[in-house]
Design an enzyme around this catalytic site. Sequence first.
Site, short mmCIF file in Angstrom:
data_model
loop_
_atom_site.label_atom_id
_atom_site.label_comp_id
_atom_site.label_asym_id
_atom_site.label_seq_id
_atom_site.Cartn_x
_atom_site.Cartn_y
_atom_site.Cartn_z
N ASP A 1 -3.60 -24.90 16.98
CA ASP A 1 -4.13 -24.31 15.63
C ASP A 1 -3.73 -22.89 15.77
O ASP A 1 -2.52 -22.82 16.18
CB ASP A 1 -5.69 -24.32 15.85
CG ASP A 1 -6.48 -23.91 14.78
OD1 ASP A 1 -7.01 -24.79 13.82
OD2 ASP A 1 -7.04 -22.58 14.63
N LYS B 1 -12.93 -29.02 19.62
CA LYS B 1 -12.13 -27.79 19.33
C LYS B 1 -12.01 -26.80 20.53
O LYS B 1 -13.23 -26.95 21.32
CB LYS B 1 -12.51 -27.08 17.85
CG LYS B 1 -11.64 -26.21 17.33
CD LYS B 1 -10.63 -26.87 16.13
CE LYS B 1 -9.52 -26.13 15.92
NZ LYS B 1 -9.03 -26.63 14.75
P1 NDP Z 1 -0.59 -20.36 12.71
O1 NDP Z 1 -1.02 -19.64 13.81
O2 NDP Z 1 0.56 -21.06 12.61
O3 NDP Z 1 -0.68 -19.26 11.23
C1 NDP Z 1 -1.79 -18.57 11.12
C2 NDP Z 1 -1.18 -17.50 9.80
O4 NDP Z 1 -2.38 -16.81 9.45
C3 NDP Z 1 -0.48 -16.42 10.66
O5 NDP Z 1 0.41 -16.10 9.58
C4 NDP Z 1 -1.57 -15.43 10.86
O6 NDP Z 1 -0.90 -14.05 10.91
C5 NDP Z 1 -2.38 -15.59 9.65
N1 NDP Z 1 -3.83 -15.03 10.23
C6 NDP Z 1 -4.48 -15.58 11.22
N2 NDP Z 1 -5.62 -14.87 11.15
C7 NDP Z 1 -5.69 -13.83 10.18
C8 NDP Z 1 -6.47 -12.92 10.09
N3 NDP Z 1 -7.60 -12.71 10.57
N4 NDP Z 1 -5.90 -12.02 9.32
C9 NDP Z 1 -5.04 -12.25 8.31
N5 NDP Z 1 -4.08 -13.37 8.55
C10 NDP Z 1 -4.35 -13.88 9.75
O7 NDP Z 1 -2.07 -21.05 12.23
P2 NDP Z 1 -2.02 -22.51 11.24
O8 NDP Z 1 -1.14 -22.40 10.29
O9 NDP Z 1 -1.87 -23.80 12.23
O10 NDP Z 1 -3.51 -22.32 10.96
C11 NDP Z 1 -4.12 -21.85 9.85
C12 NDP Z 1 -5.17 -22.06 9.32
O11 NDP Z 1 -5.13 -23.73 9.28
C13 NDP Z 1 -6.58 -22.00 10.39
O12 NDP Z 1 -7.67 -21.74 9.58
C14 NDP Z 1 -6.29 -23.59 11.06
O13 NDP Z 1 -7.67 -23.71 11.60
C15 NDP Z 1 -6.08 -24.32 9.84
N6 NDP Z 1 -5.66 -25.88 10.27
C16 NDP Z 1 -4.43 -26.00 11.06
C17 NDP Z 1 -4.01 -27.10 11.34
C18 NDP Z 1 -2.91 -27.31 11.98
O14 NDP Z 1 -2.20 -28.54 11.87
N7 NDP Z 1 -2.16 -26.46 12.53
C19 NDP Z 1 -4.90 -28.37 10.80
C20 NDP Z 1 -5.88 -28.12 9.97
C21 NDP Z 1 -6.41 -26.56 9.64
P3 NDP Z 1 -0.71 -13.23 12.08
O15 NDP Z 1 0.45 -14.07 12.84
O16 NDP Z 1 -0.32 -11.87 11.57
O17 NDP Z 1 -1.77 -13.56 12.84
#
Ligand code: NDP
Length: 448
Positions: free
Chosen positions: A168, A128
Amino acid sequence: MKTTANIEEIIEETERRNPGQSEFLEAVGVVLSSLAPVLDAHPEYRDAAIIERIVEPEQLHMFRVPWTTDNGEVRVNRGYRVQFSSVLGPYKGGLRFHPTVTTSVVKFLGFEQIFKNALTGQQIGGGKGGSDFNPHGRSDAEIMRFCQSFMTGLFRVIGPNTDVPAGDIGVGGREIGYMYGQYKRLTGRFDAGVLTGKGLSWGGSLIRKEATGYGLVNFVENMLATRSDDLEGKTVSLSGAGNVAIYAIEKLLALGAKPVTFSDSSGWIHDPEGVDLELLKDIKEVRRARVGEYAKERSSATFHTEGSPWDVEVDVALPSATQREVNAEQARALVKGGTKVVAEGANMPCEPEAQQIFQEAGLLYGPGKAANAGGVAVSALEMQQNDERQSWTKEKVETKLEDIMRSIHTQCVEASERYGGTSDDYVLGANAAGFTRVADAMLAQGLV
Ligand code: NDP
């Protein structure tokens, strides 16, 4: 020495060696605490110090990432790549760009990734990385310069047969594109297999973008089927409005469920009529705006800055934003509201106490390393297509994704029963099934 005492000692030693790394120590604690029955059944793992070795990354890279803003100011961020375990294949895991990224965060994510990747049954190790860079409010040109500088710090330690990063939080198709371009320029090679989540015309896979969200919903379907139930007509709360949440919502709608919440760091939306996916995609994927815009354009929706999506009474809850977003109090509220299933789209969104509350209440709780493994699984399918220089059809990739999610579910159920748990103890099942695959390979490969 009794196994539980041995595990406690290893946890204490890990705490001593990694002071202040609270996210990493939490992830290690949750995994190791469930492994006593596995170690009882396999004294050979203890003799070979499998656990002591597995909590120590093979390599941890940290590097300076200097870049300039559009008005010429110099900024410096920190880049990371943790290469945790290569016992099953090249290191594999995403890159996160978010101000909260620290050594502890990349190590917790990398540690979880080892077992998640093992559960997929594919030949991928665990890694990671990322940076404490905050992409919010940055222009496209700034994002490009940052990605190029980041890759300049990273390119020496990655490669199609060594380490294959993906996206991610904060890293999607645009960022992968800029990083891939810089990698190609620095190495002079079109190594398609060095990054996954690429654009479709230059080596990407159909369904990769959708894979984590779709796979999460597939996993929930498998869990519900054990109770002769399905998603049709179920209300669902989600957090996040990124890659995982958007495509989980897409699949939920296709299956007749009703997703009613989503969020970003500015607040959360409640839409009791069910999410308008087209509007959500336009706001997040095209305009790159905040979720509040949704409530301005849809009369059934309200925008909230207080409370959380977990205040809404639903059948299914899918935390899909980030780590530690469901605490004990919120878990109790979900249980009280009659939630039947909680499955983690994000990595470690539920605090350990919240996990315990779900399990004690007897609802179906799917930990992230099983429930959100669809993304990395399709990344590995992208690597396979790059090796073959082929592009598979959407149907072929989606069928393989569904098969993998079904297999992960079966492995969890079987491993939990094998090690004395109930068939619905997905925490024991996922940890035991992932760990034993890694441990057996470590035994076979000797003391390295
Ligand atoms: P994105 O960046 O596409 O989206 C993340 C979302 O979560 C955004 O809407 C963001 O809002 C919100 N967010 C992030 N941090 C915070 C926070 N501290 N407080 C409130 N909202 C928050 O990421 P992903 O959808 O790819 O990833 C989301 C989760 O899924 C993570 O934990 C990641 O590790 C996990 N994951 C992702 C995979 C993938 O294929 N993408 C695979 C497996 C797991 P804002 O834009 O305002 O920050």
